[in-house]
Design a protein around this motif. Structure first.
Motif, PDB file in Angstrom:
ATOM      1  N   UNK A   7      -5.345   7.876   3.227  1.00 13.00           N
ATOM      2  CA  UNK A   7      -4.202   8.556   3.828  1.00 13.00           C
ATOM      3  C   UNK A   7      -3.149   8.766   2.764  1.00 13.00           C
ATOM      4  N   UNK A   8      -2.698  10.015   2.605  1.00 17.90           N
ATOM      5  CA  UNK A   8      -1.686  10.309   1.598  1.00 17.90           C
ATOM      6  C   UNK A   8      -0.317   9.965   2.164  1.00 17.90           C
ATOM      7  N   UNK A   9       0.424   9.135   1.440  1.00 22.75           N
ATOM      8  CA  UNK A   9       1.804   8.842   1.832  1.00 22.75           C
ATOM      9  C   UNK A   9       2.680   8.884   0.569  1.00 22.75           C
ATOM     10  N   UNK A  10       3.981   9.058   0.785  1.00 25.65           N
ATOM     11  CA  UNK A  10       4.912   9.057  -0.361  1.00 25.65           C
ATOM     12  C   UNK A  10       5.929   7.935  -0.178  1.00 25.65           C
ATOM     13  N   UNK A  11       6.319   7.389  -1.302  1.00 24.47           N
ATOM     14  CA  UNK A  11       7.309   6.303  -1.279  1.00 24.47           C
ATOM     15  C   UNK A  11       8.328   6.583  -2.363  1.00 24.47           C
ATOM     16  N   UNK A  12       9.590   6.335  -2.034  1.00 23.77           N
ATOM     17  CA  UNK A  12      10.631   6.560  -3.023  1.00 23.77           C
ATOM     18  C   UNK A  12      11.492   5.300  -3.188  1.00 23.77           C
ATOM     19  N   UNK A  13      11.452   4.755  -4.388  1.00 27.50           N
ATOM     20  CA  UNK A  13      12.333   3.603  -4.622  1.00 27.50           C
ATOM     21  C   UNK A  13      13.765   4.070  -4.852  1.00 27.50           C
ATOM     22  N   UNK A  14      14.687   3.126  -4.902  1.00 24.53           N
ATOM     23  CA  UNK A  14      16.105   3.448  -5.032  1.00 24.53           C
ATOM     24  C   UNK A  14      16.455   4.065  -6.383  1.00 24.53           C
ATOM     25  N   UNK A  21      -6.936  -0.019  -1.659  1.00 22.71           N
ATOM     26  CA  UNK A  21      -7.690  -1.012  -0.880  1.00 22.71           C
ATOM     27  C   UNK A  21      -7.218  -1.024   0.561  1.00 22.71           C
ATOM     28  N   UNK A  22      -5.956  -0.685   0.738  1.00 24.11           N
ATOM     29  CA  UNK A  22      -5.400  -0.662   2.100  1.00 24.11           C
ATOM     30  C   UNK A  22      -5.527   0.731   2.731  1.00 24.11           C
ATOM     31  N   UNK A  23      -6.293   1.554   2.102  1.00 24.92           N
ATOM     32  CA  UNK A  23      -6.578   2.875   2.684  1.00 24.92           C
ATOM     33  C   UNK A  23      -5.488   3.902   2.459  1.00 24.92           C
ATOM     34  N   UNK A  24      -4.641   3.672   1.481  1.00 29.46           N
ATOM     35  CA  UNK A  24      -3.524   4.593   1.284  1.00 29.46           C
ATOM     36  C   UNK A  24      -3.616   5.248  -0.087  1.00 29.46           C
ATOM     37  N   UNK A  25      -3.290   6.531  -0.110  1.00 28.09           N
ATOM     38  CA  UNK A  25      -3.158   7.237  -1.384  1.00 28.09           C
ATOM     39  C   UNK A  25      -1.655   7.464  -1.558  1.00 28.09           C
ATOM     40  N   UNK A  26      -1.014   6.496  -2.301  1.00 25.94           N
ATOM     41  CA  UNK A  26       0.451   6.503  -2.363  1.00 25.94           C
ATOM     42  C   UNK A  26       0.913   7.296  -3.575  1.00 25.94           C
ATOM     43  N   UNK A  27       1.939   8.114  -3.340  1.00 29.09           N
ATOM     44  CA  UNK A  27       2.602   8.772  -4.455  1.00 29.09           C
ATOM     45  C   UNK A  27       4.020   8.222  -4.505  1.00 29.09           C
ATOM     46  N   UNK A  58       1.077  -0.084   4.501  1.00 34.00           N
ATOM     47  CA  UNK A  58       1.929   0.123   3.319  1.00 34.00           C
ATOM     48  C   UNK A  58       2.721  -1.151   2.995  1.00 34.00           C
ATOM     49  N   UNK A  59       3.260  -1.762   4.066  1.00 33.85           N
ATOM     50  CA  UNK A  59       4.046  -2.985   3.865  1.00 33.85           C
ATOM     51  C   UNK A  59       3.157  -4.108   3.316  1.00 33.85           C
ATOM     52  N   UNK A  60       2.004  -4.284   3.936  1.00 36.56           N
ATOM     53  CA  UNK A  60       1.117  -5.371   3.506  1.00 36.56           C
ATOM     54  C   UNK A  60       0.683  -5.158   2.054  1.00 36.56           C
ATOM     55  N   UNK A  61       0.367  -3.926   1.711  1.00 34.75           N
ATOM     56  CA  UNK A  61      -0.068  -3.647   0.338  1.00 34.75           C
ATOM     57  C   UNK A  61       1.087  -3.858  -0.645  1.00 34.75           C
ATOM     58  N   UNK A  62       2.308  -3.492  -0.216  1.00 36.29           N
ATOM     59  CA  UNK A  62       3.467  -3.680  -1.098  1.00 36.29           C
ATOM     60  C   UNK A  62       3.719  -5.167  -1.322  1.00 36.29           C
ATOM     61  N   UNK A  63       3.564  -5.958  -0.228  1.00 35.68           N
ATOM     62  CA  UNK A  63       3.702  -7.419  -0.372  1.00 35.68           C
ATOM     63  C   UNK A  63       2.688  -7.937  -1.393  1.00 35.68           C
ATOM     64  N   UNK A  64       1.459  -7.453  -1.244  1.00 37.55           N
ATOM     65  CA  UNK A  64       0.403  -7.907  -2.159  1.00 37.55           C
ATOM     66  C   UNK A  64       0.770  -7.513  -3.595  1.00 37.55           C
ATOM     67  N   UNK A  65       1.362  -6.314  -3.735  1.00 34.65           N
ATOM     68  CA  UNK A  65       1.783  -5.861  -5.064  1.00 34.65           C
ATOM     69  C   UNK A  65       2.850  -6.778  -5.652  1.00 34.65           C
TER      70      UNK A  65
END
Lengths: 328, 655
Positions: free
Chosen positions: A30-37, A58-64, A233-240
Motif C-alpha cells: 500500500x502506497x502511503x506518504x509521511x512527512x516529518x516536521x 514488511x508491514x505491507x506499506x510502500x512509504x514515501x 504505519x505506527x507499528x512499523x515506525x515504532x520498530x524503526x
C-alpha cells in the motif's frame, strides 16, 4: 470495552504483521506518504531507518517520506492531503482539530518537551527572574506557547527578538537568551565553543510546561477508512525507532546520507547527540512499553494552556483525538 | 645481589664501567636531543608566528578594504536619500568598481528607503551580484529581516561580518559585511532603516590560506568565530564541522581548549594532534582582527624534526658502536688482569683442599698480582715446613702422653681399690675414698689397711709438685708407711711418721716433701690415734641430726721429707658410734671459681654439717658436686682426694 478491544487489535497487529511477511510478497504494497516536521535529521531517524531497512515493506506499506524544511510545513501538507501521515507537535494537532481539520493522534513519539531557553551565566542569568528585561530570541508558533506561559509564571517582561534558523544572534551576543531544542541548537551552542558549565538552561518540561512534541498524525477520514493501514504505519515506525536506538551507527549512517543528499550543513557528532537525546525524550523513563503513549494529563495540560491563551476555542475530546484510544 | 657477588672481578668491572659509559652516552644524547629540539622548536615558533601574522595581515587588509564600501553606500543613502533608480545605478557602479566583491545589497525596513511612501509593510531591497564577467540583478524573494546578515547588525546596532554561508548558487562559500543604515529623526533619536551588505566569495581567502604549505604535510586552516571550518585540506570539514565537533568526535578535550582560545581571539603556539589523523603537529594561531576568525597553521613535527631525528639516530649509532668498542677493550683488559689471579685462585683452592704440592703459577710481572704470586709461593713453602715440624712434634707428644698414661695407671694401681667395698665383713666401720687427679699423674695419695683384726690404719697425703716426680715420691711414701706401720710393735703413729720422715729426708736431692695424715682406728673401742704431718686437719662429724663439725686437734707436725729427725707427736680421740671422720687434701678447699675465689673451709664445713648422717660414698659425691658447681668452667688445678670413715661401734655394741 471498546478500549480493550482496540488494545487487543493493536497488540495482535504488532505480532501479526511480521508473521505475514512471507506471503507479503504476493500482496501488493500500500502506497502511503509521511512527512516529518523538518529535514531528515536524527530527530526522525526512526522513520528513515524503518524506510531504508525495509521495515515498512514488511508491514505491507510502500512509504514515501516527504522531507520537511524551511517553507514546507507538515501541518499544511497533512491538511491539504499532500501527506497521509505527518509528524506534528501536540499543540499543532490540537490546534488543527480546533480549527476544523479533523486529525487524530496515532502515536505520541516525543513525550518530554525538548524546548528550552539558554543563557550565558556570565550575563548574570542564573534563574528565571534574571531574564526580565533581556532580549530573548524566540521562534514563531508553536514554539512561542511555552515561553509565553513561562514568562507569565515568573512575571517576566522580555524584549522578544524573532529567531529563525540559527543561534548566531545568541553567539554574537545580540540576545541574552535564545530558544533551543535540547537535541539540536543546544548542542550547536556547545560546539561553537561554549562549555555547558558556562550556560544556564531552562527546560520548560522542568517548569510544569511539559508539552509533548512530535507525534504521528493522520486525518480522521484516513483512520476511519484504513485503520489497519494506520496501525501498520505506527507499528512499523515504532520498530524503526527501536532499531535506530539499538543500532545507532546504522541510524547515523542513514541520517548522514539523507542530510548530505539534501546539502544540509551538519556533522556526525551533532546527529549522534541528536539521536541520543531523542531517545531521552521519546523514552523518558527508558521503558519501551511507553513508546508512543499519549497521557491524558499531558494532553489536558497542553490543551488547557492553549485554551487559556485563547489559541483554541474548546478542548477536543481526548478519546476521540487519540486513536486507537489506548494511550492511557 | 647475590648473583653479582658470585661473579668474577672481570664481570663486575665490565658491568660497572659499561653502566657508567651507557649512562654518560644516554645523558649526552638526551641533553643533545632536547637542546637541539628546543632550538628547532623556538626557531619554528618564530617562523610560524611570522608566517601566520603575515597571512592574517594580508587577509585582514582585504577585509578592511571591503568594510569601507558599505559604510560609504550607507552614508550616501542617509544623506542623499536616492530614489530606486538612483540607488540601483549607484550599487551597480560600486560593484563594478570593486572587483573583489561578489555582490552588494541594500535592504530596507518596511516602508523605509526608496519604498518610503508606497506602503508601511512594503519591503524594498536591491541586490546585484557578479556572474562571470557581468553584473546581474538578484532579487531577494524572502523576508530577509530575520536572516543573520540583516538581523544581527540590526539588533547589535553596528556593522558585523557574518558567519560563512553558501551563496546563491549553493557552491560558493560567502561571507557578508553588513552595515546598518541609521538615520536621525527630528527628535534626535536614531532610527534603523535597513542594511547595506557586501558579499565576499571566500574562494580568494581559501586560495590565500591553502597556498601556505609547510613541508609535505603542513598546512593552514581558518575557523570562524563559531569554530566552523572555512578552509581545510579535508573538504568535508568545511562548513560542516567546527573545531569543537572534531574535538568531541575524537574525544580530545585538548583540541576543544585550543579551539576556545582561537575563537577568543588569542594568539598561541602549541603542540596538537592532527584533527583528522594521529600525526603530531605544532599549531600556531592568530586572529583575523577584522572579523574575529582565527587562522591556524599546522607544522608537522615529524617532518620538521626529521633532521634532528636522523642526527640523533647517527649519534645513537655512534654511541652504541662506542659502547661495544669499550666493552671489548674492558673485557680483554679485565681478562688479562684477572687471568693470573684466576690461576692463583685455582692453586689456592688446591692448597686449601690439602694439596700442598699444587703448582703456583710463575709470573713475570712485578705488579700487585706478581707480588701476590711470590708471597703465595713463600706461604706454600712455610706451610710445608710448618706441617712437617708439626707432624714430628705431634708424634713426640703422643709418645710422651702414652708414657704418662702408663705412669698414671701404675700410680692408680698403687692406691687401694674402692669398689667393691673394701671391708664387706667389717660392720664396725664404713669407709669410702675418692681421688680425682688434676693431671694424668697426680701427687695425692691415700691408703687404708687392717693392721690386725682390731686396728684399721688410714692415710691421706699430698706430695709437693705434680707429675711423674711427685708420683714416684708418693709411691715411695706409700710403701714406706705401709712397711713402717706393719713393722712396728708399739703402733705409734708419731713414730711411724718420724721413721718415714727420716727415710724420705735422707735421700731427697730434689727437696720434695709430702704432707700426711695418718690415723689408726680401734674398731672395737672407737679410739682413734692420729698424727698429722703438716696436712689439712680432718673433720670429725658428730652423729646427731644437727651435726657438729670440728677439725681434729692439731699435732704440731710439719711436712715429711723436709728435715731429718723431726719429732712428731700423736693425739687420740674416741669416736662414738655414728661419728664420721673426713680427711681431705687441699684440692678440696682450694678449688677456685671463675673469679679466683677459693672454696674455703667454712663452705666445706657447712656442707659437711648437712651431710653427717648420709652414707659415706654419698658424702664424697655431694662434695665433689659442690666443688664442680663452684668451679664451673674452671679447669681443675690440684688433685682432689677425700677419705671418709664412719665408725659404727664395736662388734659387741653393734650387736
Amino acid at each position: 470495552m471498546f478500549k480493550k478491544t482496540a488494545l487487543i487489535l493493536l497488540v495482535s497487529l504488532l505480532f501479526w504483521f511480521p508473521g505475514r511477511q512471507n506471503p507479503a510478497a504476493a500482496q501488493p504494497l500500500t502506497k502511503v506518504t509521511f512527512m516529518p516536521l523538518w529535514v531528515p535529521q536524527a530527530q526522525f531517524a526512526g522513520y528513515y531507518v524503518a524506510l531504508e531497512t525495509g521495515i515498512y515493506k514488511k508491514y505491507g506499506l510502500d512509504v514515501k517520506i516527504i522531507s520537511g524544511g524551511p517553507g514546507r510545513s507538515s501541518t499544511t501538507y497533512l491538511k491539504n492531503r499532500k501527506a497521509d501521515f505527518a509528524s506534528l507537535w501536540l499543540v499543532n494537532g490540537i490546534t488543527l482539530c480546533d480549527q476544523g481539520t479533523a486529525v487524530v493522534n496515532l502515536a505520541q513519539i516525543v513525550q518530554r518537551s525538548a524546548l528550552m531557553l539558554v543563557a550565558r551565566k556570565n550575563s548574570g542569568i542564573l534563574k528565571p527572574e534574571d531574564i526580565n528585561g533581556r532580549k530573548v530570541s524566540l521562534w514563531g508558533p508553536p514554539f512561542t506557547i511555552q515561553p509565553e506561559i513561562f514568562f507569565q509564571q515568573y512575571n517576566i517582561k522580555v524584549i522578544p527578538i524573532h529567531q529563525s534558523y540559527s543561534v548566531n544572534l545568541f553567539l554574537r551576543h545580540a540576545v541574552s537568551v535564545t530558544s533551543a531544542m535540547w537535541y539540536n541548537e543546544y548542542h550547536t551552542i556547545l560546539n561553537a565553543g561554549i562549555n555547558p558549565d558556562e550556560l544556564t538552561t531552562f527546560f520548560f518540561a522542568d517548569h510544569n510546561l511539559n508539552f509533548p512534541e512530535d507525534g504521528i498524525y493522520t486525518r480522521r477520514e484516513t483512520w476511519e477508512e484504513h485503520p489497519d493501514r494506520c496501525l501498520a504505519f505506527v507499528a512499523a515506525s515504532f520498530a524503526g525507532w527501536k532499531k535506530a536506538f539499538a543500532e545507532p551507527d546504522l541510524a547515523l549512517d542513514i541520517t548522514m546520507r539523507n542530510l548530505r543528499k539534501e546539502h544540509i550543513i551538519t556533522n556526525r557528532v551533532h546527529q549522534k547527540w541528536m539521536l541520543e537525546h531523542m531517545r531521552k525524550i521519546i523514552l523518558p523513563h527508558n521503558d519501551p512499553e511507553e513508546l508512543g503513549r499519549l497521557k491524558r494529563e499531558d494532553f489536558l495540560r497542553v490543551a488547557g494552556a492553549l485554551k487559556e491563551l485563547g489559541l483554541i476555542k474548546k478542548i477536543p475530546d481526548f478519546t476521540s483525538f487519540r486513536q486507537p484510544p489506548a494511550g492511557e | 645481589m647475590n648473583w653479582l657477588r658470585r661473579r668474577g672481578i672481570a664481570f663486575k668491572l665490565s658491568l660497572m664501567v659499561l653502566s657508567g659509559v651507557s649512562l654518560v652516552i644516554g645523558v649526552i644524547l638526551t641533553i643533545n636531543y632536547n637542546t637541539t629540539r628546543q632550538l628547532m622548536v623556538d626557531k619554528i615558533e618564530d617562523g610560524a608566528f611570522n608566517l601566520a601574522e603575515a597571512t592574517a595581515n594580508r587577509i585582514n587588509t582585504l577585509l578592511r578594504a571591503a568594510e569601507k564600501i558599505p559604510a560609504g553606500i550607507a552614508t550616501t543613502i542617509t544623506q542623499l536619500n536616492p530614489n530606486q533608480e538612483e540607488l540601483e545605478k549607484f550599487i551597480r557602479t560600486r560593484l563594478q568598481q570593486n572587483p573583489e566583491l561578489f555582490g552588494i545589497a541594500a535592504a530596507f525596513e518596511p516602508g523605509a528607503g526608496p519604498a518610503a511612501g508606497r506602503g508601511k509593510s512594503d519591503l524594498y531591497s536591491c541586490y546585484d551580484i557578479r556572474a562571470y564577467n557581468h553584473i546581474k540583478k538578484c532579487p531577494i524573494d524572502y523576508d530577509y529581516r530575520y536572516h543573520d546578515w540583516y538581523q544581527i547588525p540590526e539588533v547589535l546596532n553596528r556593522a558585523v561580518w557574518s558567519e560563512p554561508y553558501f551563496g546563491e548558487s549553493g557552491q560558493i562559500i560567502m561571507t557578508s559585511f553588513s552595515w546598518p543604515i541609521i538615520s536621525r529623526t527630528a527628535a534626535g533619536k536614531t532610527r534603523f532603516n535597513g542594511i547595506v551588505c557586501v558579499d565576499l566569495s571566500l574562494n580568494w581567502l581559501r586560495n590565500v590560506v591553502s597556498s601556505i604549505k609547510i613541508g609535505k604535510t603542513g598546512f593552514a586552516f581558518l575557523i570562524t568565530r563559531n569554530g566552523t571550518f572555512v578552509t581545510y585540506p579535508k573538504t568535508e570539514l568545511i562548513m560542516n564541522e567546527t573545531i569543537f565537533s572534531i574535538a568531541e568526535a575524537r574525544h580530545n578535550p585538548a583540541i576543544r581548549e585550543i579551539g576556545r582560545r582561537m575563537i577568543a581571539g588569542e594568539k598561541g603556539f602549541t603542540a596538537i594532534t592532527s584533527l583528522t589523523n594521529n600525526e603530531k603537529y605544532w599549531l600556531v594561531y592568530t586572529p583575523l582582527k577584522a572579523n574575529g576568525w582565527s587562522l591556524g597553521v599546522l607544522f608537522p613535527q615529524n617532518e620538521l624534526m626529521a633532521d634532528i631525528n636522523s642526527l640523533t639516530k647517527i649519534m645513537l649509532g655512534l654511541g652504541i658502536g662506542g659502547f661495544f668498542l669499550i666493552m671489548l677493550v674492558i673485557l680483554s683488559t679485565a681478562g688479562a688482569i684477572t687471568k693470573p689471579l684466576r690461576a692463583l685462585a685455582e692453586s689456592a683452592d688446591q692448597i686449601a683442599s690439602g694439596n700442598l704440592e699444587a703448582v703456583i703459577p710463575i709470573l713475570k710481572t712485578r705488579d700487585e698480582v706478581g707480588r701476590l704470586a711470590l708471597s703465595f709461593a713463600d706461604m706454600q713453602r712455610s706451610l710445608k715446613e710448618y706441617i712437617k715440624n708439626l707432624t714430628e712434634t705431634t708424634a713426640a707428644k703422643e709418645r710422651i702422653e702414652s708414657e704418662l698414661k702408663i705412669a698414671s695407671e701404675i700410680q692408680m694401681g698403687i692406691l687401694p681399690k674402692i669398689f667393691p667395698p673394701p671391708f664387706p665383713n667389717r660392720p664396725e666401720f664404713a669407709l669410702y675414698t675418692t681421688i680425682r687427679p688434676a693431671r694424668e699423674v697426680g701427687g695425692d695419695l691415700y691408703d687404708f689397711f687392717m693392721i690386725d683384726d682390731q686396728h684399721l690404719c688410714f692415710t691421706v697425703g699430698d706430695v709437693s709438685g705434680k707429675g711423674v716426680a711427685a708420683a714416684l715420691f708418693m709411691a715411695i711414701t706409700q710403701t714406706l708407711i705401709k712397711t713402717q706401720v706393719k713393722a712396728q710393735v708399739e703402733r705409734s703413729t708419731a713414730t711411724t711418721l718420724e721413721m718415714v720422715n727420716n727415710d724420705l729426708a735422707r735421700d731427697n736431692p730434689s727437696m720434695m716433701f709430702v704432707t700426711l695424715f695418718i690415723g689408726i682406728l680401734n674398731i672395737v673401742t672407737g679410739e682413734l690415734e692420729y698424727c698429722n704431718g703438716g696436712h689439712n686437719p680432718p673433720y670429725r662429724l658428730t652423729a646427731d641430726a644437727g651435726a657438729e663439725v670440728h677439725p681434729l686437734a692439731g699435732t704440731d707436725g710439719i711436712a715429711l721429707g723436709v728435715m731429718e729427725d723431726t719429732p712428731f707427736s700423736c693425739k687420740s680421740v674416741t669416736l662414738k658410734p655414728g661419728e664420721t671422720v673426713f680427711v681431705f687434701t687441699d684440692g678440696v678447699t682450694e678449688a677456685m671459681d671463675s673469679q679466683g675465689k677459693l672454696f674455703t673451709e667454712p663452705r666445706l664445713e657447712n656442707i659437711l654439717g648437712r651431710l653427717s648422717r648420709r652414707p659415706v660414698n654419698e658424702i664424697a659425691h655431694e662434695i665433689l658436686s659442690a666443688i664442680d658447681e663452684f668451679s664451673t668452667g674452671i679447669p681443675q688445678t690440684d688433685d682432689i682426694t677425700m677419705l671418709i670413715i664412719r665408725y659404727n661401734g664395736g662388734k659387741t655394741a653393734a650387736n
